[in-house]
Design an enzyme around this catalytic site. Sequence first.
Site, PDB file in Angstrom:
ATOM      1  CG  ASP A 106      -1.774   1.246   1.319  1.00  0.00           C
ATOM      2  OD1 ASP A 106      -2.455   1.539   0.329  1.00  0.00           O
ATOM      3  OD2 ASP A 106      -1.746   1.950   2.344  1.00  0.00           O
ATOM      4  CB  SER A 107       0.169   4.772  -0.697  1.00  0.00           C
ATOM      5  OG  SER A 107      -1.027   4.825   0.052  1.00  0.00           O
ATOM      6  CB  CYS A 121      -2.696   1.286  -2.670  1.00  0.00           C
ATOM      7  SG  CYS A 121      -2.848   3.022  -3.053  1.00  0.00           S
ATOM      8  CD  GLU A 126      -2.384   8.311   7.125  1.00  0.00           C
ATOM      9  OE1 GLU A 126      -1.364   8.928   7.465  1.00  0.00           O
ATOM     10  OE2 GLU A 126      -2.430   7.542   6.142  1.00  0.00           O
ATOM     11  CB  CYS A 144     -10.070   5.502  -0.267  1.00  0.00           C
ATOM     12  SG  CYS A 144      -8.575   6.137   0.518  1.00  0.00           S
ATOM     13  CG  HIS A 183      -6.870   6.073   4.876  1.00  0.00           C
ATOM     14  ND1 HIS A 183      -6.092   5.524   3.875  1.00  0.00           N
ATOM     15  CD2 HIS A 183      -6.016   6.651   5.763  1.00  0.00           C
ATOM     16  CE1 HIS A 183      -4.819   5.774   4.140  1.00  0.00           C
ATOM     17  NE2 HIS A 183      -4.736   6.444   5.275  1.00  0.00           N
TER      18      HIS A 183
HETATM   19  N1  DGL Z   1      -4.036   3.963  -0.041  1.00  0.00           N
HETATM   20  C1  DGL Z   1      -4.620   5.037  -0.814  1.00  0.00           C
HETATM   21  C2  DGL Z   1      -5.823   4.505  -1.586  1.00  0.00           C
HETATM   22  O1  DGL Z   1      -6.450   3.547  -1.206  1.00  0.00           O
HETATM   23  C3  DGL Z   1      -5.012   6.212   0.069  1.00  0.00           C
HETATM   24  C4  DGL Z   1      -3.847   6.999   0.611  1.00  0.00           C
HETATM   25  C5  DGL Z   1      -3.001   7.663  -0.452  1.00  0.00           C
HETATM   26  O2  DGL Z   1      -3.485   8.601  -1.124  1.00  0.00           O
HETATM   27  O3  DGL Z   1      -1.889   7.227  -0.636  1.00  0.00           O
HETATM   28  O4  DGL Z   1      -6.154   5.050  -2.607  1.00  0.00           O
END
Ligand code: DGL
Length: 268
Positions: free
Chosen positions: A10-11, A73, A152, A184, A186
């Site tokens: 993931d990012s 992600c 976050e 997303c 989050h």
């Molecule tokens: N993990 C990213 C997503 O699901 C969200 C956070 C980011 O923008 O890196 O798109």
Amino acid sequence: MDNRAVGVFDSGIGGLTVVKEIMKILPNEDIIYFGDTARVPYGSKSTETITKFSFQNTRFLMSMNVKAIVVACNTASALSLEKLQDEFKIPIIGVIEPGANMAVKATLTNRIGIIGTEGTIGSRAYEKAIKKLKPEAELFAYPCPLFVPIVEEGWAQTEVSLLVAKEYLKPLRQLNIDTLVMGCTHYPLLTNVVSEVMGKSVKLINPAEATAAKLKEILYANNLQNNINKEGNYKYYVSDNPGRFSTVGGRFLNSDITEIIKIDIEKY
Ligand code: DGL
């Protein structure tokens, strides 16, 4: 059967919502997680950059000898999954197709909303995946970039998130949707708030759940499942700030994350 670990990237921290679902339905699989905390967020970056990052993240996980990879992600799945699948030989799955599938199964009116980062919404990846399954679906997609930092910060259950959700979701509330894709990593932490704003009749889709189910299906179909009867072993790697990953990530997983190793992702 294959006792190697499943790789997840993931990012940053958000992909732990996907890990949580994998742990639930595949409790004896080992997981190696990479969170690209040095280069987060992905949501506002270009396809070219995200593709470069995704290739590096995949090469790192391949170097750990994983048997399959989950691109947790949404942005990386939307912008780079097909290129990864073309390049690497092991099964690689993203969150978009499983999430689209779940939404199509849930809707009764074919009016589906999608929320995500700017990158995910701009790519129209969910729209394309849903239309492929249900061409008659009517889709309404909106980016909600502030949701990520709010979660976050630990403000998912506060007046702040409620206020922001009311503003972002205002157009969607007028559109009479019956299903909303939380596109997303989050957003599952905002389920209560989004549900309060949209109303209980709107079904909220968490692609992480469908992705974990898809992973299970793929492991079994390829005879890659771990048959050892023990709880999975979890290893976490990040590209920066393991301390923050531990604090914030603990909230995502609802459990302590102790061993976190920092790596130089630019080497891959
Ligand atoms: N993990 C990213 C997503 O699901 C969200 C956070 C980011 O923008 O890196 O798109």
